[in-house]
Motif scaffolding. Sequence first.
Motif, PDB file in Angstrom:
ATOM      1  N   LEU A 157       0.824  -1.207   0.000  1.00 39.49           N
ATOM      2  CA  LEU A 157       0.000   0.000   0.000  1.00 39.49           C
ATOM      3  C   LEU A 157       0.861   1.261   0.000  1.00 39.49           C
ATOM      4  CD1 LEU A 157      -2.837  -1.028   2.494  1.00 39.49           C
ATOM      5  CD2 LEU A 157      -2.944  -0.931   0.001  1.00 39.49           C
ATOM      6  N   VAL A 158       1.963   1.222   0.739  1.00 41.67           N
ATOM      7  CA  VAL A 158       2.872   2.368   0.768  1.00 41.67           C
ATOM      8  C   VAL A 158       3.467   2.612  -0.620  1.00 41.67           C
ATOM      9  CG1 VAL A 158       5.157   3.096   1.573  1.00 41.67           C
ATOM     10  CG2 VAL A 158       3.442   2.336   3.215  1.00 41.67           C
ATOM     11  N   THR A 159       3.792   1.537  -1.325  1.00 41.80           N
ATOM     12  CA  THR A 159       4.316   1.672  -2.684  1.00 41.80           C
ATOM     13  C   THR A 159       3.297   2.351  -3.592  1.00 41.80           C
ATOM     14  OG1 THR A 159       5.631  -0.341  -2.381  1.00 41.80           O
ATOM     15  CG2 THR A 159       5.309   0.423  -4.635  1.00 41.80           C
ATOM     16  N   ILE A 160       2.038   1.943  -3.461  1.00 43.39           N
ATOM     17  CA  ILE A 160       0.963   2.568  -4.246  1.00 43.39           C
ATOM     18  C   ILE A 160       0.832   4.045  -3.898  1.00 43.39           C
ATOM     19  CG2 ILE A 160      -1.534   2.582  -4.660  1.00 43.39           C
ATOM     20  CD1 ILE A 160      -1.489  -0.455  -4.180  1.00 43.39           C
ATOM     21  N   ILE A 161       0.867   4.357  -2.598  1.00 45.80           N
ATOM     22  CA  ILE A 161       0.766   5.750  -2.152  1.00 45.80           C
ATOM     23  C   ILE A 161       1.902   6.586  -2.740  1.00 45.80           C
ATOM     24  CG2 ILE A 161       0.971   7.274  -0.140  1.00 45.80           C
ATOM     25  CD1 ILE A 161      -0.491   5.140   1.489  1.00 45.80           C
ATOM     26  N   THR A 162       3.121   6.027  -2.719  1.00 46.96           N
ATOM     27  CA  THR A 162       4.280   6.760  -3.228  1.00 46.96           C
ATOM     28  C   THR A 162       4.116   7.080  -4.705  1.00 46.96           C
ATOM     29  OG1 THR A 162       5.706   5.602  -1.647  1.00 46.96           O
ATOM     30  CG2 THR A 162       6.792   6.721  -3.480  1.00 46.96           C
ATOM     31  N   PHE A 191       1.852   7.900   9.243  1.00 49.50           N
ATOM     32  CA  PHE A 191       3.136   8.595   9.295  1.00 49.50           C
ATOM     33  C   PHE A 191       3.662   8.863   7.887  1.00 49.50           C
ATOM     34  CE2 PHE A 191       7.744   8.738   9.266  1.00 49.50           C
ATOM     35  CZ  PHE A 191       8.033   9.600  10.311  1.00 49.50           C
ATOM     36  N   TYR A 192       3.570   7.871   7.031  1.00 53.49           N
ATOM     37  CA  TYR A 192       4.075   8.029   5.674  1.00 53.49           C
ATOM     38  C   TYR A 192       3.266   9.069   4.902  1.00 53.49           C
ATOM     39  CZ  TYR A 192       6.328   6.792   1.314  1.00 53.49           C
ATOM     40  OH  TYR A 192       7.057   6.835   0.153  1.00 53.49           O
ATOM     41  N   GLY A 193       1.947   9.116   5.165  1.00 53.62           N
ATOM     42  CA  GLY A 193       1.115  10.134   4.539  1.00 53.62           C
ATOM     43  C   GLY A 193       1.544  11.530   4.938  1.00 53.62           C
ATOM     44  N   LEU A 194       1.902  11.708   6.226  1.00 56.83           N
ATOM     45  CA  LEU A 194       2.412  12.993   6.696  1.00 56.83           C
ATOM     46  C   LEU A 194       3.699  13.374   5.971  1.00 56.83           C
ATOM     47  CD1 LEU A 194       1.959  12.730  10.580  1.00 56.83           C
ATOM     48  CD2 LEU A 194       0.931  14.463   9.115  1.00 56.83           C
ATOM     49  N   PHE A 195       4.544  12.387   5.751  1.00 51.43           N
ATOM     50  CA  PHE A 195       5.855  12.642   5.172  1.00 51.43           C
ATOM     51  C   PHE A 195       5.787  12.886   3.665  1.00 51.43           C
ATOM     52  CE2 PHE A 195       9.627  10.770   3.069  1.00 51.43           C
ATOM     53  CZ  PHE A 195      10.560  11.710   3.455  1.00 51.43           C
ATOM     54  N   ILE A 196       4.988  12.089   2.965  1.00 52.05           N
ATOM     55  CA  ILE A 196       5.021  12.111   1.500  1.00 52.05           C
ATOM     56  C   ILE A 196       4.146  13.205   0.902  1.00 52.05           C
ATOM     57  CG2 ILE A 196       3.115  10.529   0.995  1.00 52.05           C
ATOM     58  CD1 ILE A 196       6.597  10.346  -0.612  1.00 52.05           C
ATOM     59  N   PHE A 197       3.037  13.569   1.594  1.00 52.75           N
ATOM     60  CA  PHE A 197       2.113  14.561   1.058  1.00 52.75           C
ATOM     61  C   PHE A 197       2.323  15.918   1.725  1.00 52.75           C
ATOM     62  CE2 PHE A 197      -0.627  10.686   0.431  1.00 52.75           C
ATOM     63  CZ  PHE A 197      -0.528  10.673  -0.946  1.00 52.75           C
ATOM     64  N   VAL A 239      11.745  -0.572   6.514  1.00 53.86           N
ATOM     65  CA  VAL A 239      11.554  -1.114   5.164  1.00 53.86           C
ATOM     66  C   VAL A 239      10.905  -0.072   4.262  1.00 53.86           C
ATOM     67  CG1 VAL A 239      10.414  -2.902   3.798  1.00 53.86           C
ATOM     68  CG2 VAL A 239      11.394  -3.479   6.030  1.00 53.86           C
ATOM     69  N   VAL A 240       9.906   0.646   4.810  1.00 54.83           N
ATOM     70  CA  VAL A 240       9.228   1.690   4.037  1.00 54.83           C
ATOM     71  C   VAL A 240      10.217   2.765   3.611  1.00 54.83           C
ATOM     72  CG1 VAL A 240       7.601   3.616   4.257  1.00 54.83           C
ATOM     73  CG2 VAL A 240       6.914   1.323   4.964  1.00 54.83           C
ATOM     74  N   ARG A 241      11.138   3.112   4.500  1.00 56.52           N
ATOM     75  CA  ARG A 241      12.150   4.130   4.182  1.00 56.52           C
ATOM     76  C   ARG A 241      13.017   3.680   3.013  1.00 56.52           C
ATOM     77  NH1 ARG A 241      13.509   9.404   4.055  1.00 56.52           N
ATOM     78  NH2 ARG A 241      15.665   9.817   4.667  1.00 56.52           N
ATOM     79  N   ILE A 242      13.413   2.437   3.017  1.00 53.10           N
ATOM     80  CA  ILE A 242      14.233   1.912   1.918  1.00 53.10           C
ATOM     81  C   ILE A 242      13.459   1.994   0.596  1.00 53.10           C
ATOM     82  CG2 ILE A 242      15.323  -0.163   0.983  1.00 53.10           C
ATOM     83  CD1 ILE A 242      15.959  -0.982   3.866  1.00 53.10           C
ATOM     84  N   ILE A 243      12.188   1.587   0.639  1.00 52.29           N
ATOM     85  CA  ILE A 243      11.356   1.628  -0.570  1.00 52.29           C
ATOM     86  C   ILE A 243      11.190   3.062  -1.059  1.00 52.29           C
ATOM     87  CG2 ILE A 243       9.004   1.262  -1.425  1.00 52.29           C
ATOM     88  CD1 ILE A 243       8.869  -1.202   0.364  1.00 52.29           C
ATOM     89  N   GLU A 244      10.949   3.984  -0.119  1.00 46.45           N
ATOM     90  CA  GLU A 244      10.752   5.389  -0.489  1.00 46.45           C
ATOM     91  C   GLU A 244      12.001   5.959  -1.149  1.00 46.45           C
ATOM     92  OE1 GLU A 244      11.303   9.561  -0.100  1.00 46.45           O
ATOM     93  OE2 GLU A 244      12.132   8.245   1.447  1.00 46.45           O
ATOM     94  N   TYR A 299      14.278   6.324  -8.627  1.00 43.78           N
ATOM     95  CA  TYR A 299      13.733   5.957  -9.929  1.00 43.78           C
ATOM     96  C   TYR A 299      12.900   7.096 -10.520  1.00 43.78           C
ATOM     97  CZ  TYR A 299      15.126   1.178  -8.760  1.00 43.78           C
ATOM     98  OH  TYR A 299      15.837   0.058  -8.424  1.00 43.78           O
ATOM     99  N   MET A 300      12.107   7.773  -9.668  1.00 39.10           N
ATOM    100  CA  MET A 300      11.235   8.834 -10.168  1.00 39.10           C
ATOM    101  C   MET A 300      12.023  10.062 -10.597  1.00 39.10           C
ATOM    102  SD  MET A 300       8.086   8.411  -7.489  1.00 39.10           S
ATOM    103  CE  MET A 300       7.011   6.968  -7.592  1.00 39.10           C
ATOM    104  N   HIS A 301      13.103  10.373  -9.872  1.00 36.08           N
ATOM    105  CA  HIS A 301      13.950  11.484 -10.293  1.00 36.08           C
ATOM    106  C   HIS A 301      14.657  11.146 -11.605  1.00 36.08           C
ATOM    107  CE1 HIS A 301      13.634  12.987  -6.057  1.00 36.08           C
ATOM    108  NE2 HIS A 301      13.575  14.118  -6.721  1.00 36.08           N
ATOM    109  N   ALA A 302      15.043   9.880 -11.754  1.00 32.19           N
ATOM    110  CA  ALA A 302      15.654   9.453 -13.016  1.00 32.19           C
ATOM    111  C   ALA A 302      14.649   9.581 -14.160  1.00 32.19           C
ATOM    112  CB  ALA A 302      16.140   8.007 -12.893  1.00 32.19           C
ATOM    113  N   TYR A 303      13.376   9.251 -13.868  1.00 29.91           N
ATOM    114  CA  TYR A 303      12.318   9.386 -14.870  1.00 29.91           C
ATOM    115  C   TYR A 303      12.130  10.850 -15.241  1.00 29.91           C
ATOM    116  CZ  TYR A 303       7.599   9.550 -16.804  1.00 29.91           C
ATOM    117  OH  TYR A 303       6.510   9.792 -17.611  1.00 29.91           O
TER     118      TYR A 303
END
Length: 402
Positions: free
Chosen positions: A26-31, A96-102, A202-207, A213-217
Amino acid sequence: MGNLMEILRICFSANALVTGIVTIGLVTIITYISFILERKVSTASSFFKKVGINIAEMLLLLLMLLLVTIVFKSLTGGSQVELGGLLANAELTILFYGLFIFNNRLIILLNVFLPFLYHPSSDISRIQGPYAWLFIVSYLILIIVIDYLYSHKEVLAISNYRYLSSQMLFGICWWIFIWIDYRFPLVDIIGMLILFEFYMFVVRIIELKMSTYMHAYNDLENKVNYDALTGVRNRANLNKVSKEFFEKYSQSSVPLTVMMFDIDRFKEFNDHYGHEIGDEVLRHVSHTVERELHVDGSQGQLFRYGGEEFVILLKNVDTKRAQEIVNRINQTLIEMPLFIQGTQLDVTLCFGVTMLRKTDESFDEIFKRVDEYLYQSKNNGRDEMTIEGKIFQYEKVPMIKI
């Protein structure tokens, strides 16, 4: 020893594994979705567009929390304490991830009021009981963490220490709230808190990986669609956008104006001063034109067609207003000349201007017409504009202050 085994059992149970996989998915989808949504928002975006994106992000977060709850309804193995703790961990990770990413104040407000909203937190006895002081202290710390997350995203993005410290305080505060309300055994609380930290690790590593990858894109997209020298859109992007604009406006009552301009005697700059100075002239002109296209909200799109030739697409702008924009561009170039090594370089432009007509069958017809008008300006002596076949001299206009 028994407590340690209990903690290990909680952290490495089958239910904990399922929870981790679902949460990370789900975190991957959110990201990914946050990357798409945040790209649609810029400083120039309207208030309503920003509000719409914020609401969409809020709904996405609530949907993820709902999906976690649905998954837990299918987990029948394990004690109620274990399943409840795992569900809380999954929800806290997403919050927590929602606070950080959005960059979203609605999500901030959700996190601020949530300690008073979930069951049975609304019970006033928690604030009147012997652990009221613990609740108040934890809540104040949580508010500080939430504020820090919102105002220091760039620092947290590059500092693993601060990121991990923030998530640890966030988890500790929330598990104190849960302990006050449910009185879970301390060993379970410790186990769940360790598990939460593991999830967030683990979420931090994925983020970090997805950000790379997204910056490379983004870099690849910029190389494909933007001119490396001037930073404006390139010819390949013009080919794509012009087709889209033609399809959209050819049957519309909204005007579409196309302008093409050339830097007068550009070859002389290169021959006399060298190609590096010629590049500076190109950058100076493109940056000046880009600024003037947005100074009054015209939102025109500038493209480098090739060499010293550029194309401008102006939606919802007729030729009368386009003439005002050209006059303003010319006046800005006069009042803000380019200086190279103490020498003033006077740069002038010649323009061709036309509007989309109902009889145009493709953008190529518009382009051929505006190209003819540009050469009409060149052949007539340069430093002027041709609008729909008629030559105009530049006029002085009031400068717009920003």
